[in-house]
Design a protein around this motif. Sequence first.
Motif, PDB file in Angstrom:
ATOM      1  N   ILE A 195     -70.069 -53.813   7.790  1.00 43.04           N
ATOM      2  CA  ILE A 195     -69.603 -54.290   9.095  1.00 43.04           C
ATOM      3  C   ILE A 195     -69.766 -53.136  10.065  1.00 43.04           C
ATOM      4  O   ILE A 195     -69.246 -52.036   9.856  1.00 43.04           O
ATOM      5  CB  ILE A 195     -68.154 -54.819   9.048  1.00 43.04           C
ATOM      6  CG1 ILE A 195     -67.751 -55.363  10.412  1.00 43.04           C
ATOM      7  CG2 ILE A 195     -67.171 -53.778   8.537  1.00 43.04           C
ATOM      8  CD1 ILE A 195     -66.487 -56.234  10.367  1.00 43.04           C
ATOM      9  N   TRP A 196     -70.549 -53.386  11.092  1.00 43.64           N
ATOM     10  CA  TRP A 196     -70.841 -52.334  12.059  1.00 43.64           C
ATOM     11  C   TRP A 196     -69.682 -52.187  13.024  1.00 43.64           C
ATOM     12  O   TRP A 196     -68.786 -53.036  13.092  1.00 43.64           O
ATOM     13  CB  TRP A 196     -72.129 -52.668  12.808  1.00 43.64           C
ATOM     14  CG  TRP A 196     -73.256 -53.085  11.933  1.00 43.64           C
ATOM     15  CD1 TRP A 196     -73.937 -54.260  11.977  1.00 43.64           C
ATOM     16  CD2 TRP A 196     -73.841 -52.364  10.838  1.00 43.64           C
ATOM     17  NE1 TRP A 196     -74.882 -54.315  10.998  1.00 43.64           N
ATOM     18  CE2 TRP A 196     -74.858 -53.170  10.279  1.00 43.64           C
ATOM     19  CE3 TRP A 196     -73.593 -51.110  10.260  1.00 43.64           C
ATOM     20  CZ2 TRP A 196     -75.637 -52.759   9.195  1.00 43.64           C
ATOM     21  CZ3 TRP A 196     -74.359 -50.709   9.182  1.00 43.64           C
ATOM     22  CH2 TRP A 196     -75.363 -51.517   8.663  1.00 43.64           C
ATOM     23  N   ASN A 197     -69.713 -51.107  13.795  1.00 46.44           N
ATOM     24  CA  ASN A 197     -68.581 -50.857  14.674  1.00 46.44           C
ATOM     25  C   ASN A 197     -68.426 -51.935  15.729  1.00 46.44           C
ATOM     26  O   ASN A 197     -67.332 -52.153  16.253  1.00 46.44           O
ATOM     27  CB  ASN A 197     -68.668 -49.463  15.307  1.00 46.44           C
ATOM     28  CG  ASN A 197     -69.954 -49.261  16.086  1.00 46.44           C
ATOM     29  OD1 ASN A 197     -70.492 -50.185  16.688  1.00 46.44           O
ATOM     30  ND2 ASN A 197     -70.458 -48.037  16.066  1.00 46.44           N
ATOM     31  N   GLY A 198     -69.486 -52.663  15.998  1.00 43.92           N
ATOM     32  CA  GLY A 198     -69.413 -53.757  16.960  1.00 43.92           C
ATOM     33  C   GLY A 198     -68.942 -55.070  16.359  1.00 43.92           C
ATOM     34  O   GLY A 198     -68.725 -56.051  17.086  1.00 43.92           O
ATOM     35  N   GLY A 199     -68.785 -55.092  15.020  1.00 43.04           N
ATOM     36  CA  GLY A 199     -68.285 -56.280  14.355  1.00 43.04           C
ATOM     37  C   GLY A 199     -69.320 -57.120  13.634  1.00 43.04           C
ATOM     38  O   GLY A 199     -68.967 -58.023  12.875  1.00 43.04           O
ATOM     39  N   SER A 200     -70.589 -56.844  13.831  1.00 44.49           N
ATOM     40  CA  SER A 200     -71.626 -57.591  13.106  1.00 44.49           C
ATOM     41  C   SER A 200     -71.542 -57.265  11.625  1.00 44.49           C
ATOM     42  O   SER A 200     -71.156 -56.165  11.237  1.00 44.49           O
ATOM     43  CB  SER A 200     -73.005 -57.233  13.640  1.00 44.49           C
ATOM     44  OG  SER A 200     -73.120 -57.573  15.001  1.00 44.49           O
ATOM     45  N   PHE A 240     -64.419 -57.782   6.616  1.00 45.81           N
ATOM     46  CA  PHE A 240     -63.807 -57.786   7.942  1.00 45.81           C
ATOM     47  C   PHE A 240     -62.968 -56.531   8.081  1.00 45.81           C
ATOM     48  O   PHE A 240     -62.647 -55.872   7.093  1.00 45.81           O
ATOM     49  CB  PHE A 240     -62.990 -59.065   8.192  1.00 45.81           C
ATOM     50  CG  PHE A 240     -61.880 -59.332   7.213  1.00 45.81           C
ATOM     51  CD1 PHE A 240     -62.147 -59.903   5.976  1.00 45.81           C
ATOM     52  CD2 PHE A 240     -60.567 -59.041   7.539  1.00 45.81           C
ATOM     53  CE1 PHE A 240     -61.121 -60.169   5.070  1.00 45.81           C
ATOM     54  CE2 PHE A 240     -59.534 -59.309   6.647  1.00 45.81           C
ATOM     55  CZ  PHE A 240     -59.826 -59.872   5.412  1.00 45.81           C
ATOM     56  N   ARG A 241     -62.621 -56.222   9.326  1.00 41.76           N
ATOM     57  CA  ARG A 241     -61.922 -54.961   9.577  1.00 41.76           C
ATOM     58  C   ARG A 241     -60.755 -55.179  10.518  1.00 41.76           C
ATOM     59  O   ARG A 241     -60.760 -56.109  11.333  1.00 41.76           O
ATOM     60  CB  ARG A 241     -62.885 -53.924  10.145  1.00 41.76           C
ATOM     61  CG  ARG A 241     -63.472 -54.269  11.500  1.00 41.76           C
ATOM     62  CD  ARG A 241     -64.694 -53.380  11.835  1.00 41.76           C
ATOM     63  NE  ARG A 241     -64.314 -51.977  11.959  1.00 41.76           N
ATOM     64  CZ  ARG A 241     -65.197 -50.981  11.937  1.00 41.76           C
ATOM     65  NH1 ARG A 241     -66.489 -51.245  11.779  1.00 41.76           N
ATOM     66  NH2 ARG A 241     -64.782 -49.729  12.069  1.00 41.76           N
ATOM     67  N   ASP A 242     -59.772 -54.291  10.405  1.00 43.20           N
ATOM     68  CA  ASP A 242     -58.636 -54.254  11.321  1.00 43.20           C
ATOM     69  C   ASP A 242     -58.567 -52.831  11.855  1.00 43.20           C
ATOM     70  O   ASP A 242     -58.046 -51.923  11.190  1.00 43.20           O
ATOM     71  CB  ASP A 242     -57.347 -54.636  10.584  1.00 43.20           C
ATOM     72  CG  ASP A 242     -56.153 -54.725  11.514  1.00 43.20           C
ATOM     73  OD1 ASP A 242     -56.210 -54.133  12.612  1.00 43.20           O
ATOM     74  OD2 ASP A 242     -55.157 -55.350  11.150  1.00 43.20           O
ATOM     75  N   ASN A 243     -59.101 -52.613  13.030  1.00 43.91           N
ATOM     76  CA  ASN A 243     -59.165 -51.262  13.585  1.00 43.91           C
ATOM     77  C   ASN A 243     -57.776 -50.697  13.875  1.00 43.91           C
ATOM     78  O   ASN A 243     -57.576 -49.482  13.841  1.00 43.91           O
ATOM     79  CB  ASN A 243     -60.015 -51.248  14.850  1.00 43.91           C
ATOM     80  CG  ASN A 243     -61.495 -51.416  14.556  1.00 43.91           C
ATOM     81  OD1 ASN A 243     -61.963 -51.159  13.438  1.00 43.91           O
ATOM     82  ND2 ASN A 243     -62.243 -51.871  15.549  1.00 43.91           N
ATOM     83  N   ALA A 244     -56.813 -51.558  14.153  1.00 42.29           N
ATOM     84  CA  ALA A 244     -55.452 -51.086  14.416  1.00 42.29           C
ATOM     85  C   ALA A 244     -54.833 -50.471  13.171  1.00 42.29           C
ATOM     86  O   ALA A 244     -53.940 -49.611  13.262  1.00 42.29           O
ATOM     87  CB  ALA A 244     -54.587 -52.230  14.923  1.00 42.29           C
ATOM     88  N   LYS A 245     -55.304 -50.909  11.996  1.00 40.57           N
ATOM     89  CA  LYS A 245     -54.786 -50.391  10.736  1.00 40.57           C
ATOM     90  C   LYS A 245     -55.762 -49.441  10.057  1.00 40.57           C
ATOM     91  O   LYS A 245     -55.511 -48.998   8.930  1.00 40.57           O
ATOM     92  CB  LYS A 245     -54.465 -51.547   9.786  1.00 40.57           C
ATOM     93  CG  LYS A 245     -53.346 -52.454  10.274  1.00 40.57           C
ATOM     94  CD  LYS A 245     -53.051 -53.545   9.266  1.00 40.57           C
ATOM     95  CE  LYS A 245     -51.897 -54.428   9.742  1.00 40.57           C
ATOM     96  NZ  LYS A 245     -51.587 -55.516   8.768  1.00 40.57           N
ATOM     97  N   ASN A 246     -56.882 -49.149  10.714  1.00 39.69           N
ATOM     98  CA  ASN A 246     -57.916 -48.288  10.122  1.00 39.69           C
ATOM     99  C   ASN A 246     -58.292 -48.773   8.721  1.00 39.69           C
ATOM    100  O   ASN A 246     -58.441 -47.973   7.785  1.00 39.69           O
ATOM    101  CB  ASN A 246     -57.440 -46.825  10.048  1.00 39.69           C
ATOM    102  CG  ASN A 246     -57.619 -46.097  11.355  1.00 39.69           C
ATOM    103  OD1 ASN A 246     -57.672 -46.728  12.403  1.00 39.69           O
ATOM    104  ND2 ASN A 246     -57.681 -44.788  11.303  1.00 39.69           N
ATOM    105  N   THR A 247     -58.453 -50.065   8.593  1.00 38.98           N
ATOM    106  CA  THR A 247     -58.694 -50.654   7.280  1.00 38.98           C
ATOM    107  C   THR A 247     -59.836 -51.660   7.346  1.00 38.98           C
ATOM    108  O   THR A 247     -59.950 -52.422   8.315  1.00 38.98           O
ATOM    109  CB  THR A 247     -57.419 -51.351   6.760  1.00 38.98           C
ATOM    110  OG1 THR A 247     -56.369 -50.385   6.668  1.00 38.98           O
ATOM    111  CG2 THR A 247     -57.652 -51.965   5.387  1.00 38.98           C
TER     112      THR A 247
END
Length: 115
Positions: free
Chosen positions: A51-56, A70-77
């Motif tokens: 998953i790229w930093n843009g979400g793709s 998938f990612r949760d940037n608020a949780k750095n996870t």
Amino acid sequence: QVRPVESGGGLVQAGGSLRLSCAASIRTFSSSDMKWYRQAPGKEREFVAAIWNGGSTYYADSVKGRFTIFRDNAKNTVYLQMNSLKPEDTAIYYCNAAGSGYAYWGQGTQVTVSS
């Protein structure tokens, strides 16, 4: 502690599901590209999902339609939802965080799928 830390592995029957997590205490997590790799006994480490930093997102053909990253940037996870697991998915799963001038690997988490 910069190194990513994976969790969520375990033993599951074929057809079951697991969700892996990777927590990375990286100041630039939201701008990092996050990937999952796996290594089965006697085999080379192989790419699973990104998953790229843009979400793709991008997946290996062997997991497409069954795994979701998938990612949760608020949780750095970053997560890897694995459904319809097969015995051939058995491996140690590694998280990789990469960006401009850095790349960090986690210690891995074991996933075992019984037939």
